[in-house]
Design an enzyme around this catalytic site. Structure first.
Site, short mmCIF file in Angstrom:
data_model
loop_
_atom_site.label_atom_id
_atom_site.label_comp_id
_atom_site.label_asym_id
_atom_site.label_seq_id
_atom_site.Cartn_x
_atom_site.Cartn_y
_atom_site.Cartn_z
N MET A 1 0.40 -1.05 -0.67
CA MET A 1 -0.13 -0.17 0.26
C MET A 1 0.77 1.43 0.36
SD MET A 1 -3.59 -0.92 1.53
CE MET A 1 -4.10 -0.56 2.69
N CYS A 2 0.27 2.59 -0.22
CA CYS A 2 1.58 3.75 -0.16
C CYS A 2 1.21 4.30 1.13
CB CYS A 2 0.60 4.43 -1.25
SG CYS A 2 -0.09 3.37 -2.99
N GLN A 3 0.94 5.62 1.17
CA GLN A 3 1.27 6.54 2.03
C GLN A 3 1.19 7.64 1.60
OE1 GLN A 3 2.67 7.39 5.54
NE2 GLN A 3 3.09 4.88 6.55
#
Lengths: 259, 259
Positions: A1-3
């Site tokens: 996932m990402c931020q």
């Protein structure tokens, strides 16, 4: 996932302090090292820096950390690839034009097997679920309001509706802005802080770095910083509720309810 | 008016040498100091740097001069404002998405009182005649080929047609690319050079700077550089004929004729 990292303020402000801590998560304090990007609105214009290299190693990120760009609407992203190869065309934020304005979007989450149909106009250039979702949102807004941008309340309700549809597919935290309004949607995890007078000092979690905002602000400044997880360890961040869509204006969060 | 710089090559190449001379014209050796911009394609992705500051004074331009970005399709522009204020949203190149690809456009010239009608989809964000012309070109391509990008010859003829319509309004030199094809249209002034083996040394007009391409190339490299006026004083540049549309591929110019 990402931020995700976002900033919305009532006067143009630089994001150097927050970006310093945030970009450390792209390979140093965390493993979001599959590219990064940042978009700054300057009036109707929009300046973007993207790179498929980790944000801790990218010369472009080093430039952004050192050069104070002032903006009222900023959206940044560090990527940990779930769908789509590590490549420039899959780096967030993404940008398109709608109603004669640039719209910028970044996503944290994962939408498995997401293949929107009936895309009349906007097509994804890259391979991510995120860019497809962004195209679907713009397509929906355009078809609801073919003659131009409606007022923010009307926009909010349509955005809320299409967001709910997409959020059923998977995790869908996002930031979206046209340089006038700034939308933040929490599907699972998103926090914000509003800094205003009386200002104090803030200390980063990801770097041993402190800024005393009393020295760099005036009494009327107000800055909202929105991030996947808090960036500072001596301030109180507010967790946005899952399912909640906020619209920030002049550094203040608002939401609308049907009345 | 403005100046254009383009590069098309068969292997990703950096444009540092040409950009060094070109950007000097943005306030030092010439007066195109109302902003600048450059776009680099990297596969399907596209990286853009824009600034409303003169290219000789802009920290972003300094970064682009010093950091070697390798690309096969590059479009750059320095601006001397004719229509539209000096602002980020009026800096070329402009970018939009069509058929799931980014398209990038920069213009040198002036189209007085240019107000295209029936713009169904693409709208200009800024105030320039240039961005309006770009929107009209994309609108035309989209409506001619609603199901996707045609082969280059079909594309060329429709582009030639819409270019002729716009060029009747005023001066309309332009560069246009989707990262696969690279179009260069000469309305009044545009030159190019193709560098290939055997390579030699080249010396800039605008800076006392020489690069010996024998030291930085391989035998199979081929690079076309396109510019409003020649950038070097010891090479032979070819002037494109007014009214001529060229399409560069792998560093070689081509044109098509109805057969």
């Amino acid at each position: 996932m990402c931020q995700l990292l976002g900033m919305n303020c009532n006067v143009p402000t630089d994001i150097c302090f927050s970006f310093e801590g945030f970009s450390a998560r792209g390979g140093k304090t965390d493993d979001h090292s599959d590219g990064w990007g940042i978009a700054f609105f300057e009036g109707k214009g929009c300046r973007m820096f993207l790179d498929a290299q980790p944000s801790v190693a990218s010369p472009v990120a080093e430039f952004v950390r050192s050069y104070a760009i002032h903006s009222t609407h900023v959206i940044a992203h560090i990527r940990k690839a779930t769908q789509g190869e590590v490549a420039l065309h899959n780096c967030h934020p993404f940008r398109r034009e709608l109603w004669g304005q640039y719209w910028v979007f970044a996503h944290n989450g994962n939408l498995p097997n997401f293949e929107p149909e009936n895309m009349g106009f906007y097509q994804a250039v890259g391979d991510t679920d995120s860019e497809k979702a962004f195209c679907m949102m713009l397509e929906t807004l355009r078809s609801h309001f073919p003659h131009g941008k409606p007022d923010v309340k009307e926009l909010y309700f349509v955005l809320q509706e299409i967001t709910a549809v997409i959020a059923k597919v998977g995790i869908f935290n996002y930031l979206l802005s046209d340089g006038i309004h700034f939308f933040a949607y929490c599907s699972t995890k998103l926090s914000y802080i509003v800094r205003q007078a009386p200002f104090a000092a803030a200390h980063l979690i990801d770097q041993d770095m402190t800024v005393d905002f009393r020295e760099v602000t005036t009494e009327r400044d107000r800055v909202a910083v929105i991030a996947t997880t808090p960036l500072t360890d001596n301030e109180v961040w507010t967790q946005i509720q899952p399912g909640e869509l906020l619209v920030f204006q002049d550094g203040l969060p608002m939401k609308y309810a049907f009345s």
